[in-house]
Write a protein that holds these residues in place. Structure first.
Motif, PDB file in Angstrom:
ATOM      1  N   GLU A  11      -4.441   0.748  -8.431  1.00 53.40           N
ATOM      2  CA  GLU A  11      -4.488   1.228  -6.897  1.00 53.40           C
ATOM      3  C   GLU A  11      -5.053   0.044  -6.353  1.00 53.40           C
ATOM      4  O   GLU A  11      -6.418  -0.600  -6.718  1.00 53.40           O
ATOM      5  CB  GLU A  11      -5.477   2.374  -6.578  1.00 53.40           C
ATOM      6  N   CYS A  55       4.143   2.526  -2.553  1.00 54.30           N
ATOM      7  CA  CYS A  55       4.263   2.649  -4.088  1.00 54.30           C
ATOM      8  C   CYS A  55       5.032   1.465  -4.458  1.00 54.30           C
ATOM      9  O   CYS A  55       6.236   1.171  -3.843  1.00 54.30           O
ATOM     10  CB  CYS A  55       4.589   4.098  -4.722  1.00 54.30           C
ATOM     11  N   SER A  59      -0.029   1.393  -6.675  1.00 53.36           N
ATOM     12  CA  SER A  59      -0.040   1.855  -5.137  1.00 53.36           C
ATOM     13  C   SER A  59      -0.831   0.850  -4.426  1.00 53.36           C
ATOM     14  O   SER A  59      -1.732   0.460  -4.692  1.00 53.36           O
ATOM     15  CB  SER A  59      -0.567   3.307  -5.014  1.00 53.36           C
ATOM     16  N   GLU A 110      -2.692   0.534  -0.533  1.00 55.40           N
ATOM     17  CA  GLU A 110      -2.933   1.102   0.680  1.00 55.40           C
ATOM     18  C   GLU A 110      -3.392   0.451   1.938  1.00 55.40           C
ATOM     19  O   GLU A 110      -4.101  -0.922   1.677  1.00 55.40           O
ATOM     20  CB  GLU A 110      -4.114   2.099   0.300  1.00 55.40           C
TER      21      GLU A 110
END
Length: 300
Positions: free
Chosen positions: A12, A54, A71, A73
């Motif tokens: 992430e 993603c 992923s 963000e």
């Protein structure tokens, strides 16, 4: 062929971060059926740290390929706090806000903290009235506050800047403060010139001499001196000078309707030109004394 048996420890990300393959493990299978665990020597493609969403990352080892997902963000601000107040937190009425020295801490969604010294806006200071004032600080949609104190300058002293135009009086005259101005000094160090709003007391002109006049402005006091003189009748004038007060005198003779008969520098000359009912005006030092000649009156 290769197969991902353990994805990287970090899958992430926030926008702007680089890919970290630490912990990535592969199983490589060869044509003879043997397998080998691979932890290095591979290459990765397909990761874009500037694009949120993603993403599928491709791992290449030799001619074989495998994939794993991560992923990304958007990095966003979660809050702000004041770390250092402005150097100035006390104001006099009418002053404008000075944010010199103000610093913020900006907290982001990835847990990072950034010190902010510019780019914020401040509002809410109304310095027209005294008291505690709340100042609002905004940075990228987040808000925090701090307080400042506004004080009203107090009058601390007065001084005479210009004296009244008139400082010499005759007995019985009233005080005239026309032309007088004061310098008012305040607790914030400021000064202003005052030409009205003060009061003057203590002047008594019933007797001659030096008189002290007290001036009051805003509860502060100062005094100045004036001189009161006896009113001279100027009855002994020769060559334009009064022998009693030593002032220059002009004797004007007019008739009862105000028509000028003449101006004289001696009372004798004026009397010689005057007849019954004429008015003798003796002018000296802005004061005037009138005499009317009556029937049977002899002036020595």
């Amino acid at each position: 062929s290769i197969e991902v048996i353990s994805p990287p420890a970090k899958t992430e990300y926030f926008v702007g971060e680089d890919l970290d393959t630490t912990g990535l493990k592969l199983i490589a299978t060869y044509s003879n059926g043997t397998t080998v665990q691979i932890t290095e020597g591979f290459t990765v493609t397909g990761f874009n740290g500037d694009l949120a969403g993603c993403q599928i990352v491709t791992v290449m080892y030799g001619e074989a390929a495998a994939e794993f997902a991560v992923s990304v963000e958007e990095l966003y601000l979660t809050g702000i706090e004041i770390t250092t107040l402005p150097a100035k937190t006390e104001y006099w009425a009418g002053e404008t806000l000075d944010t010199t020295g103000l610093t913020l801490c900006a907290f982001y969604s990835d847990g990072s903290v950034v010190q902010i010294t510019e780019g914020f806006t401040v509002s809410g200071l109304n310095s027209s009235t005294a008291g505690q004032k709340t100042v609002v600080v905004k940075y990228q949609g987040e808000i925090t506050f701090f307080t400042v104190t506004v004080k009203i300058p107090m009058l601390t002293d007065i001084a005479i800047k210009t004296y009244p135009n008139k400082t010499e009086y005759l007995v019985g005259e009233k005080l005239d403060t026309a032309g007088m101005t004061l310098t008012a000094t305040y607790s914030d160090g400021s000064t202003k010139t005052v030409s009205s709003g003060f009061t003057a007391s203590g002047f008594i002109s019933t007797t001659p001499g030096t008189k002290r006049v007290m001036v009051n402005y805003g509860g502060k006091f100062i005094t100045f001196s004036v001189t009161v003189k006896i009113r001279c009748m100027h009855t002994n004038v020769a060559n334009g000078i009064c022998a009693q007060c030593n002032e220059a005198v002009v004797v004007t003779v007019t008739d009862s309707t105000g028509n000028l008969i003449g101006n004289f520098i001696t009372l004798t000359d004026a009397l010689a030109a005057a007849t019954e009912g004429h008015i003798l005006s003796l002018q000296a030092d802005a004061a005037e004394t009138d005499m009317v000649l009556l029937p049977g009156v002899i002036l020595d």
